[in-house]
Scaffold this motif. Sequence first.
Motif, PDB file in Angstrom:
ATOM      1  N   LEU A  72      70.100 -11.999  74.085  1.00 50.25           N
ATOM      2  CA  LEU A  72      69.536 -11.211  73.000  1.00 50.25           C
ATOM      3  C   LEU A  72      68.683 -12.090  72.096  1.00 50.25           C
ATOM      4  O   LEU A  72      67.600 -11.689  71.686  1.00 50.25           O
ATOM      5  N   SER A  73      69.132 -13.301  71.814  1.00 50.41           N
ATOM      6  CA  SER A  73      68.373 -14.166  70.909  1.00 50.41           C
ATOM      7  C   SER A  73      67.000 -14.508  71.477  1.00 50.41           C
ATOM      8  O   SER A  73      66.001 -14.499  70.741  1.00 50.41           O
ATOM      9  N   LYS A  74      66.906 -14.760  72.774  1.00 47.35           N
ATOM     10  CA  LYS A  74      65.603 -15.051  73.384  1.00 47.35           C
ATOM     11  C   LYS A  74      64.710 -13.805  73.375  1.00 47.35           C
ATOM     12  O   LYS A  74      63.510 -13.894  73.119  1.00 47.35           O
ATOM     13  N   ALA A  75      65.295 -12.663  73.653  1.00 47.74           N
ATOM     14  CA  ALA A  75      64.524 -11.418  73.635  1.00 47.74           C
ATOM     15  C   ALA A  75      64.001 -11.143  72.227  1.00 47.74           C
ATOM     16  O   ALA A  75      62.835 -10.770  72.049  1.00 47.74           O
ATOM     17  N   LEU A  76      64.841 -11.356  71.218  1.00 47.88           N
ATOM     18  CA  LEU A  76      64.415 -11.104  69.840  1.00 47.88           C
ATOM     19  C   LEU A  76      63.364 -12.106  69.379  1.00 47.88           C
ATOM     20  O   LEU A  76      62.479 -11.753  68.604  1.00 47.88           O
ATOM     21  N   ASP A  77      63.430 -13.349  69.874  1.00 52.78           N
ATOM     22  CA  ASP A  77      62.379 -14.323  69.552  1.00 52.78           C
ATOM     23  C   ASP A  77      61.028 -13.823  70.058  1.00 52.78           C
ATOM     24  O   ASP A  77      60.014 -13.916  69.364  1.00 52.78           O
ATOM     25  N   GLN A  78      61.028 -13.295  71.266  1.00 57.88           N
ATOM     26  CA  GLN A  78      59.794 -12.764  71.845  1.00 57.88           C
ATOM     27  C   GLN A  78      59.313 -11.542  71.055  1.00 57.88           C
ATOM     28  O   GLN A  78      58.132 -11.422  70.735  1.00 57.88           O
ATOM     29  N   VAL A  79      60.224 -10.653  70.714  1.00 63.24           N
ATOM     30  CA  VAL A  79      59.882  -9.465  69.938  1.00 63.24           C
ATOM     31  C   VAL A  79      59.318  -9.858  68.571  1.00 63.24           C
ATOM     32  O   VAL A  79      58.321  -9.291  68.112  1.00 63.24           O
ATOM     33  N   LYS A  80      59.928 -10.844  67.922  1.00 61.35           N
ATOM     34  CA  LYS A  80      59.435 -11.316  66.622  1.00 61.35           C
ATOM     35  C   LYS A  80      58.011 -11.855  66.743  1.00 61.35           C
ATOM     36  O   LYS A  80      57.167 -11.599  65.879  1.00 61.35           O
ATOM     37  N   ARG A  81      57.757 -12.604  67.793  1.00 59.19           N
ATOM     38  CA  ARG A  81      56.414 -13.154  68.008  1.00 59.19           C
ATOM     39  C   ARG A  81      55.398 -12.024  68.184  1.00 59.19           C
ATOM     40  O   ARG A  81      54.321 -12.040  67.602  1.00 59.19           O
ATOM     41  N   TYR A  82      55.762 -11.006  68.975  1.00 59.38           N
ATOM     42  CA  TYR A  82      54.868  -9.869  69.178  1.00 59.38           C
ATOM     43  C   TYR A  82      54.638  -9.120  67.872  1.00 59.38           C
ATOM     44  O   TYR A  82      53.517  -8.739  67.545  1.00 59.38           O
ATOM     45  N   ALA A  83      55.706  -8.881  67.110  1.00 58.99           N
ATOM     46  CA  ALA A  83      55.593  -8.123  65.868  1.00 58.99           C
ATOM     47  C   ALA A  83      54.731  -8.850  64.836  1.00 58.99           C
ATOM     48  O   ALA A  83      54.119  -8.213  63.977  1.00 58.99           O
ATOM     49  N   ALA A  84      54.652 -10.158  64.931  1.00 59.26           N
ATOM     50  CA  ALA A  84      53.848 -10.941  63.993  1.00 59.26           C
ATOM     51  C   ALA A  84      52.346 -10.822  64.273  1.00 59.26           C
ATOM     52  O   ALA A  84      51.531 -11.171  63.428  1.00 59.26           O
TER      53      ALA A  84
END
Length: 124
Positions: A72-84
């Motif tokens: 989950l932490s790796k997936a959320l890191d990717q999601v955060k990058r996209y959302a930025a």
Amino acid sequence: MTSAMTLRRVVETLPRFAYRFADEVNLHEGMATVLEDHGIAYQREVVAGLRDRFDFLVEGGIVIEAKIKGSLSKALDQVKRYAARADVTAVVLVTTRFWGASQPQALQLHGKPVHVIKLQGASF
């Protein structure tokens, strides 16, 4: 149709179906079929800069990222990058993983909506 309306259609449509997800290719094929059958326009495997590649880019700047492996932490890191990113209006994380009942279904990152959808497996 507004981006918010499209996002709602994506979030309501994808979890209504069961998917085959022996690998990510199978899952992507099933998701593409559902999106097409419901008139949701998208592009697949969109390269966005040097670091990002969106699994699906839906009109209006909505990114769909599918995960069948990983944390989950790796997936959320990717999601955060996209959302930025300025060109992204929302992110939908579609997963086959059970990351805990306390995981919120919707949240916001960088002021943009992020939805987490857990898919069910079966033959599609």
